[in-house]
Design a protein around this motif. Structure first.
Motif, short mmCIF file in Angstrom:
data_model
loop_
_atom_site.label_atom_id
_atom_site.label_comp_id
_atom_site.label_asym_id
_atom_site.label_seq_id
_atom_site.Cartn_x
_atom_site.Cartn_y
_atom_site.Cartn_z
N SER A 95 0.02 8.92 0.03
CA SER A 95 -1.04 9.89 -0.23
C SER A 95 -2.03 9.97 0.94
CB SER A 95 -1.79 9.55 -1.54
OG SER A 95 -2.41 8.30 -1.39
N ASP A 113 -0.92 4.44 -1.31
CA ASP A 113 -1.97 4.86 -0.37
C ASP A 113 -1.38 5.43 0.91
OD1 ASP A 113 -3.96 4.10 -2.08
OD2 ASP A 113 -4.09 2.07 -1.27
N GLN A 138 -4.14 7.87 2.29
CA GLN A 138 -5.50 7.34 2.11
C GLN A 138 -6.04 6.94 3.50
OE1 GLN A 138 -7.05 4.09 2.02
NE2 GLN A 138 -8.85 5.01 1.06
N VAL A 164 -6.10 3.29 4.85
CA VAL A 164 -4.77 2.69 4.95
C VAL A 164 -4.00 3.31 6.11
CG1 VAL A 164 -2.54 2.53 3.74
CG2 VAL A 164 -4.66 1.99 2.55
N HIS A 201 0.82 -1.23 0.00
CA HIS A 201 0.00 0.00 0.00
C HIS A 201 0.85 1.27 0.00
CE1 HIS A 201 -2.78 -3.06 1.57
NE2 HIS A 201 -3.72 -2.33 1.03
#
Ligand code: NAD
Length: 350
Positions: free
Chosen positions: A198, A195, A200, A203, A192
């Protein structure tokens, strides 16, 4: 996970939980990091929407993590007549968390406090485990105590405004957790990466939750740091010495990440760790933008720092890794072994 640690992705849930902790007519004293105050004013206003509240907006760094700042907060509490029934609410990164927690532990022999960590380091690491304190006479966290807050409220959206350098700082600690526990967290992070970088929400909450759980499990068994808790220092002995050697040009997290690479090489030599782990971690560093190389500027001073580390005696002792989740503390390492590991890991041609 302990009952008093919550992780929120939603602002509504976060604010609701906050107000459920405060008792009727309880006075609240907020200490808030300046950046967080300015960047998250809407959220902060909702937390401050409380008639019996006082606030202190404060900007701290490693140099001002000292007794002058502690005294400033004591003054704020005294001048506003805070007493032992009142509540301290600390909103900020690890520095403010450590200082605010120390004030809570000592003001009027201890008052209740809530910690609301706002950086990746503080959400994954420093807010957990009850270590509070400040720097004294050039020694990091020389003065302090163990003092748990009433609650730790982790609201992941605070991370959205963190500068990249501070995020990278946190990635180093996440990798540490991924190594000292079973392989699951490492595999999850590897799968991940985008993710994670960024942020997310799902996550990031999962990863924070895992780190908190791992730290909680260790701290529960060794709250006062007499043995097992040392495992949380994986990579930190060399990391700390690199931080000083770089004259703080490298952040704590970047330096610890490099320290982890050295500790992995030492682990291969001393405990037979599979060398593929080192390669895997280096690969992860590339994707997370963590540094792979560093040349020690002053070896003599560097070794002196390591030897005077508060966790070392005359011998240089390291926390090392035999396999995922299999840590050995206090492994004695000779000077030439350390120098070899540095050459092979961070000074080599990576
Ligand atoms: N108590 C423990 O167990 C423990 C464990 C690890 C580290 N620590 C301590 O933690 C400290 C480091 O913590 P840190 O990395 O959080 O540093 P920090 O508290 O200095 O925060 C880093 C910077 O980010 C800013 N900031 C905070 N939240 C923000 C947000 N949401 N958006 C934008 N900017 C924000 C701050 O103003 C600061 O400039 C060190 O002093 C270390 O000793 C303590």
């Amino acid at each position: 996970m302990k009952k008093n640690i919550w992780i929120f992705e939603s602002s509504i849930d976060f604010i609701r939980e906050f107000y459920s902790i405060i008792q009727r007519n309880q006075k609240c004293f907020y200490i808030i990091d300046t950046e967080v105050y300015n960047l998250h004013l809407e959220t902060i206003k909702k937390l401050l929407n409380y008639e019996l509240s006082h606030k202190l907006i404060i900007r701290l760094n490693e140099e001002s993590k000292n007794f002058h700042s502690v005294n400033r907060i004591y003054d704020f509490l005294l001048n506003n007549k805070a007493n032992r029934e009142d509540l301290l609410v600390v909103i900020g990164g690890g520095i403010l968390g450590d200082i605010g927690g120390f004030v809570a532990s000592s003001y009027m022999r201890g008052i209740k406090y809530i910690n609301i960590p706002t950086t990746l380091i503080s959400q994954t690491d420093s807010s957990i485990g009850g270590k509070v304190g400040y720097n004294y006479s050039n020694v990091k966290n020389a003065i302090g105590s163990f003092y748990d807050p009433e609650a730790i409220l982790i609201y992941t959206d605070f991370l959205s405004t963190l500068p990249k350098k501070e995020l990278i700082n946190g990635f180093g600690e996440i990798i540490k957790y991924a190594l000292i526990d079973s392989e699951d967290l490492l595999v999850y992070v590897e799968q991940h990466i985008d993710d994670l970088t960024s942020l997310q929400p799902r996550v990031i909450s999962y990863i924070i939750n895992k780190c908190v759980e791992i730290k909680e499990n260790i701290v529960e068994k060794d709250f006062k740091d007499m043995g097992l808790r040392n495992t949380l220092n994986f990579g930190h002995t060399v990391g700390h010495a690199i931080e000083i050697d770089s004259q703080y040009e490298l952040s704590h997290g970047e330096a610890v990440a490099l320290g982890i690479l050295v500790a992995l090489k030492l682990s291969e030599k001393k405990l037979g760790l599979d060398e593929r782990v080192f390669l895997r971690i280096k690969n992860l560093y590339r994707k997370l933008d963590l540094k792979l190389n560093y040349c020690i500027k002053d070896y003599r001073k560097f070794l002196k720092t390591i030897k005077s580390d508060k966790k070392n005696d005359d011998n240089m002792r390291f926390v090392l890794l035999g396999a995922f989740g299999d840590m050995t503390i206090k492994v004695v390492v000779a000077e030439d072994e350390l120098l070899w590991a540095i050459k092979e890991s961070i000074e080599g041609d990576n």
